[in-house]
Design an enzyme around this catalytic site. Structure first.
Site, short mmCIF file in Angstrom:
data_model
loop_
_atom_site.label_atom_id
_atom_site.label_comp_id
_atom_site.label_asym_id
_atom_site.label_seq_id
_atom_site.Cartn_x
_atom_site.Cartn_y
_atom_site.Cartn_z
N HIS A 1 0.83 -1.21 0.00
CA HIS A 1 0.00 0.00 0.00
C HIS A 1 0.87 1.26 0.00
O HIS A 1 0.72 2.14 -0.86
CB HIS A 1 -0.92 -0.01 1.23
CG HIS A 1 -1.73 1.24 1.39
ND1 HIS A 1 -3.05 1.31 1.03
CD2 HIS A 1 -1.39 2.48 1.85
CE1 HIS A 1 -3.50 2.54 1.27
NE2 HIS A 1 -2.50 3.27 1.76
N GLU A 2 1.78 1.34 0.95
CA GLU A 2 2.61 2.55 1.06
C GLU A 2 3.44 2.75 -0.20
O GLU A 2 3.65 3.87 -0.66
CB GLU A 2 3.53 2.49 2.28
CG GLU A 2 2.79 2.45 3.61
CD GLU A 2 1.75 3.55 3.74
OE1 GLU A 2 1.95 4.65 3.20
OE2 GLU A 2 0.72 3.29 4.39
N HIS B 1 1.68 4.63 -2.85
CA HIS B 1 1.80 6.10 -2.73
C HIS B 1 3.12 6.56 -3.33
O HIS B 1 3.20 7.58 -4.03
CB HIS B 1 1.77 6.53 -1.27
CG HIS B 1 0.43 6.46 -0.60
ND1 HIS B 1 -0.67 7.12 -1.09
CD2 HIS B 1 0.02 5.84 0.53
CE1 HIS B 1 -1.71 6.90 -0.27
NE2 HIS B 1 -1.30 6.12 0.72
N HIS C 1 3.05 6.75 -7.00
CA HIS C 1 2.30 7.96 -7.38
C HIS C 1 3.24 9.17 -7.34
O HIS C 1 3.18 10.05 -8.19
CB HIS C 1 1.14 8.13 -6.40
CG HIS C 1 0.01 8.98 -6.89
ND1 HIS C 1 -1.06 9.29 -6.09
CD2 HIS C 1 -0.23 9.61 -8.07
CE1 HIS C 1 -1.91 10.05 -6.77
NE2 HIS C 1 -1.41 10.27 -7.97
ZN LIG Z 1 -2.43 5.31 2.23
#
Ligand SMILES: [Zn+2]
Length: 732
Positions: free
Chosen positions: A513-514, A517, A520
């Site tokens: 998940h991290e 980011h 992105h």
């Molecule tokens: Zn997050």
């Protein structure tokens, strides 16, 4: 694909770092630091780092450098802005908007580095700097945002935006600047602006107090245990860690169980002693409302009142209406409808789960010949682990040997990114570290060109704030000629020296998940710093990171990293099948505890100023909010209670719903990828070019539509969360 029952990775991407220095709201007083505005040549924050990609000089930066850099940075920034505002030439895109984008270099660098170091490894000096400068930064921001001459120039450009000859990104930049200034109060009367300044300065001070209290309460509420017998059920390594923690606190011979900043606590599934489970749970939920020096009820009551006053000043009935106007959700009604649609189904599921737990309790007590008891919140994790083992015959302890931390990172997270995007990773040991427990990697594009530098900072420590998050030390933009330096943070317990770090499945998916980011951030390919990477609406920013979780158990990825740390053996297929079969287990609980906090956040921020609670009414108001939402189900308390709900203190005020809003987009996107070939370079390239690289340079919902080709639908989320039947199951 499998989603672990508790894999609700509720992290925060710190998107503020890409905003212009003056526009950052966290972390600000009297902006007239004349004497210290002289630039000492030896302060590393005054100059651009000469390391690769402007990687920060962690080896040279000392805490004493921040104050002078903040003072001089604010002074420099104000001089620049005055020059823009007072420019005798007519406003142009170049002499106003671009000039603003280029302003505040020293301040931006110093604040970006400080806010990350203060979050990940704070100390008394950093806490003091944070407390001293939070109100100063608020004053500084207002000095710029409420400057009438500056706003007049932006307003002129905005009104003539179609005749400026700008491309779509330039046009959007003018519009976003205009919106940002209006929402900061640029259209207010002078008297109202003074009121705004007072509110902002007070809020900043209170915000710092709130977050420092949260951290102090986590440390202060650790549970002291006298005998090792009470720890029955915990592993030897965990017991050794608890003994060490006690020693470090001068409690030799005892054991200390440290807390995380969530209601649920990690050791609860294992601890056989019911009294100890109850003590841990009660210590956890009491944080911030104990009447001690770290009590946050008075602080949050004042913060809520100031926010409501500010919203009124801006012409809105409450804070939520004001905040949601500038989100992809758009209105209070849209958010209430969405949460309201989920709540009854989630609670109904939680009650079904509770019935299974109660049956397990009754059976066990009968077998022991002891009277049964009612399921309480401190029993949930413990008995749900037992029911899971009973139903699916596996537990986390069986999984963990297959998830050694660095192996998961390099052969799981990085491997997936290479498969999708062709990017490659190489560890760098020559770059300076801010803490020894960090790892640094350079990231290259498929053609060998530089893409980013990535810092991995996995371990929990007393100086680190709770949860998991991503931040960027340097943000990409064409204007500044920069690429990205980004970091991921988790709170994984650090094992004893010489022991491997073995992860839970929840920690594995959080790592994916991290890194979503960070992708992105690093794929950002925009012209203007304002739009870089994760500078997108709050209810959009969790979407790309959630999508990246899908690769954690994608067969080809999993096969590459899920190997036993001692034998190298692949995870047995039947174990994996069991894990996958358990995918929707306990989702009633996970969704209910999340929605409890999301509804609470909305309730508190939708109240008009005259109905907001005083300090002594905060906890009763929380109870009323949960009742009103139908989420007052005692065995499942909210994931965060008001006094330790850090999200509503930071950028997620009236925005905690964003995680599930993003999850709608996520579930649609995962469905699209699964239906279009799954793990392929083509899909990676499509996601990168249409969405990940665009940052905030285009309307957020349009980015979603560009990728999937349709408007978001709610069904994929309902199926994913087990709140609606899965057509795939029906077909079997
Ligand atoms: Zn997050």
């Amino acid at each position: 694909m499998l989603k672990h029952p508790l894999a609700v990775a509720l992290c925060a991407a710190l998107a503020v770092s890409a905003l212009p220095a003056f526009a950052q709201t966290r972390g600000t007083a009297n902006a007239a630091p004349a004497a210290s505005a002289q630039v000492p040549a030896d302060n590393p924050l005054f100059v651009e780092s000469t390391l690769d990609l402007r990687y920060p000089r962690f080896d040279l930066i000392q805490d004493a450098h921040f104050g002078p850099a903040f003072d001089a940075g604010m002074a420099e920034n104000l001089r620049e802005v005055e020059a823009i505002a007072n420019n005798p030439e007519a406003p142009t895109f170049e002499n106003t908007i671009i000039a603003m984008e280029k302003s505040g270099e020293v301040l931006s660098r110093a604040r970006t580095i400080f806010s990350s170091l203060n979050g990940t490894d704070t100390n008394d000096a950093r806490k003091k700097i944070d407390a001293d400068y939070a109100p100063k930064f608020a004053v500084h921001r207002d000095a710029i945002m409420l400057n009438p001459k500056l706003f007049a120039r932006i307003d002129t450009l905005y009104k003539n935006v179609d005749s400026l000859g700008l491309d779509a990104e330039g046009k959007r930049l003018v519009e976003r600047y205009h919106t940002m200034f209006v929402r900061a109060g640029a259209n207010l009367t002078e008297a109202q602006k003074n009121e705004m300044r007072r509110i902002n300065a007070e809020s900043a001070k209170l915000g710092t107090t709130f977050s420092q209290n949260v951290l102090n309460e986590v440390n202060d509420s650790a549970v002291v245990v006298d005998t090792v017998e009470e720890l029955d059920g915990m592993s030897e390594a965990q017991i050794a860690a608890a003994a060490n923690e006690a020693k470090s606190r001068g409690l030799d011979g005892k054991y200390v169980i440290t807390l995380l900043n969530t209601t649920g606590q990690p050791p609860l599934p294992q601890i056989n002693n019911r009294e100890l489970r109850e003590r841990i749970h009660k210590a956890s939920v009491a944080r911030g409302s104990r009447g001690n020096q770290f009590d946050n009820t008075g602080v949050i009551a004042q913060i809520l009142k100031l926010r409501a006053e500010r919203a009124n000043l801006m012409g809105y009935p409450n804070q939520a209406t004001f905040i949601l106007e500038d989100s992809t959700a758009g209105t209070v009604q849209a958010v209430n409808d969405m949460l309201g649609q989920l709540a009854p189904a989630a609670v109904a599921n939680a009650k079904l789960e509770a019935a299974e737990l109660q049956a397990m309790i009754d059976r066990e007590q009968a077998a022991k010949g002891e009277p049964t008891f009612q399921l309480e919140p401190w029993d949930w994790a413990y008995y749900s682990e037992k029911v899971r083992q009973d139903k699916y015959s596996f537990d986390d302890a069986q999984l963990k040997p297959y998830f050694e931390m660095k192996n998961v990172l390099e052969n799981g997270v990085f491997f997936a990114a290479t498969k999708l995007y062709g990017i490659t990773f190489k560890e760098r040991t020559d770059l300076p570290k801010y803490h020894p427990d960090t790892w640094t990697y350079e990231v290259k594009n498929e053609d060998g060109s530089d893409l980013a530098i990535f810092i991995f900072d996995p371990y929990a420590r007393g100086s680190k704030r709770g949860g998991a998050w991503m931040n960027s030390y340097v943000s990409q933009s064409e204007l500044d000629g920069t690429l990205t330096v980004t970091a991921n943070h988790q709170n994984i317990p650090k094992p004893q020296a010489g022991q491997p770090t073995l992860l839970t499945w929840d920690e594995v998916t959080t790592m994916f998940h991290e890194f979503g980011h960070s992708l992105h951030g690093m794929f950002s390919d925009v012209k203007y710093p304002f739009f870089s990477g994760t500078s997108v609406p709050r209810d959009f920013v969790e979407f790309p990171s959630q999508v990246n979780e899908m690769w954690a158990d994608w067969p080809e990825i999993l096969a590459n990293y899920a190997k036993h740390y001692q034998t190298g053996a692949a995870m047995p297929a039947e174990l994996l099948e069991k894990v996958q079969a358990a995918a929707k287990f306990n989702q009633g609980f996970a969704t209910t505890e999340y929605l409890g906090s999301a509804m609470l956040d909305q309730y508190l921020h939708q109240l008009p100023a005259d109905q907001l609670p005083d300090a002594d009414e905060v906890m009763a108001t929380e109870a009323a909010a949960l009742k009103a939402a139908g989420l007052d189900y005692a065995p499942v308390p909210p994931r965060y209670r008001t006094p330790y709900f850090s999200h509503i203190n930071g950028g997620y005020a009236a925005g905690y719903y964003a995680y599930i809003w993003s999850e709608v987009l996520d579930a649609n996107t995962v469905q699209w990828i699964e239906q279009n070939g799954g793990l392929t370079r083509a899909n990676g390239d499509r996601f990168r070019s249409t969405l990940l690289s665009r940052g905030g340079s285009k309307d957020a919902k349009q980015l979603f539509v560009d990728f999937t080709g349709h408007e978001p639908k709610i069904e994929p989320l309902l199926i994913k969360r087990g709140l609606a039947p899965d057509p795939k199951d029906a077909a079997q």
